[in-house]
Design a protein around this motif. Structure first.
Motif: not given
Length: 376
Positions: A192-200, A273-277, A288-298, A343-346
């Motif tokens: 299943k897709p892996i989501i990483l939740y990484n709060p400050h 390992a994550a598919d979404l940050y 994480f974006l060294i390999r561009p993937r979906p992101c979601l910011f809170l 935008a992630q690549r740039e």
């Protein structure tokens, strides 16, 4: 030429400078490299990482510290007082070096403690956009290592660095992560897709105090995604029992992995390992974006972020203020990733540089030695 690499703060900073220490110890026989730590556990961790560089001839030193204070630091983290004590109680030790290379800025207090001979060199740790990485005291360092053009331009505009006293193109953490990546086990027993939740860790910036429980409960009551909850190392740094209790509370959910602060939470095991940050202001999103993937910011604090350069990375994914329609929000982050891909690549190209697509610590090591020879 004697060079010290002290580690007086939390262990997550170690990976940002230790590879440079090992490269100097391997490439420059004229340099005597010392790796110094406040606690035995941190020193053991540094030795373990250093073993990935079998050619390096570095020395490992335990900094002088009263036993009661060392135990307190081991149990509760260093804190400001512990860091300052590590510096003050080891003034004689630090005075013996031609250079002191650090990933944090607290070590600048050595100047106020009368230690003026060694050159102070800053490797930075992290590559985010927040103002803390561009503080006014950066100009007090003799030499600075930068990950890429974005950081260089911002520090130059502030007058914090000057040509000839910095090196661009170093992010040593990636080097050691590559060496560690050969033996990483699977994190879940499904695909299943892996989501990483990484709060400050900062309460004024983090999504954890207001949204954290809602997020964990959402993933505990669905079976579409796996969740890794691996916050910034300092979130539970002084509350280890609370972090362990949280992990135990969700231990029965096979699709949830909670890590309140193990070495895997700092060595990119989860960002790789994550598919979404999913996070708020932690600079781990840049790694994480060294390999561009979906992101979601809170945006839990309802910040007016659109024109604030400290939140530039929030333009690399959707930004939400609550968890209403959370399932749909996550699905949209996956299906609409293409809208943020360029935008992630740039962003990655501006943030990091990889000469010849290889490791960057060797160049940083050579730059430090070259600077020290010139400065002498």
């Amino acid at each position: 030429m004697k060079i010290a690499f002290p580690y007086i703060a939390q262990p997550h900073q170690t990976l940002h400078s230790l590879p440079i220490a090992m490269e100097i110890a391997s490439r420059h026989p004229e340099a005597e490299v010392h790796v110094a730590c406040t606690t035995n556990a941190h020193l053991d961790y540094a030795r373990t990482l250093g073993s990935l560089y079998p050619q390096a001839r570095a020395r490992y030193d335990l900094l002088k510290m009263p036993d009661f204070l060392r135990r307190k630091i081991e149990q509760n983290g260093p804190g400001v007082a512990g860091k300052l004590a590590s510096l003050f109680l080891n003034r004689d030790y630090f005075s013996r070096f031609q250079a002191i290379v650090v990933p944090e800025r607290t070590s600048l207090y050595l100047r106020r403690m009368g230690i003026r001979k060694p050159r102070m060199i800053w490797t930075r740790h992290g590559a985010g956009d927040r103002a803390i990485g561009f503080a006014k005291d950066v100009k007090e360092f003799d030499f600075v290592l930068l990950s890429g053009r974005k950081v260089e331009e911002r520090l130059l505009s502030q007058g914090a660095i000057t040509p000839g006293r910095y090196y661009r193109g170093a992010y040593a953490k990636f080097d050691i992560v590559r060496r560690m990546a050969r033996n990483r086990p699977a994190l879940f027993e499904n695909d299943k897709p892996i989501i990483l939740y990484n709060p400050h860790f900062s309460g004024k910036l983090s999504s954890w105090p207001t949204l954290g429980e809602e997020i964990l409960q959402y993933f505990a009551h669905q079976d579409r995604y796996n969740l890794i909850f691996a916050p910034h190392y300092r979130l539970f740094d002084k509350r280890r029992q609370e972090g362990e209790a949280l992990a135990n509370r969700f231990a029965g959910h096979s699709n949830i992995l909670i890590d309140p602060g193990s070495p895997r939470s700092i060595d990119m095991t989860y960002t790789m390992a994550a598919d979404l940050y999913m996070g708020d202001v932690s600079s781990q999103v840049a790694e994480f974006l060294i390999r561009p993937r979906p992101c979601l910011f809170l945006n839990a604090h309802h910040v007016e972020w659109q024109e604030d350069r400290n939140y530039r990375f929030w333009k690399l994914g959707d930004v939400i203020e609550n968890t209403s329609n959370f399932g749909e929000t996550i699905e949209n982050a996956f299906t609409h990733h293409h809208a943020f891909l360029e935008a992630q690549r740039e962003y990655v190209l501006e943030t990091f540089e990889f000469p010849n697509d290889g490791p960057t610590a060797p160049g940083a090591a050579d730059a430090i030695i070259d600077y020290l020879k010139r400065a002498a």
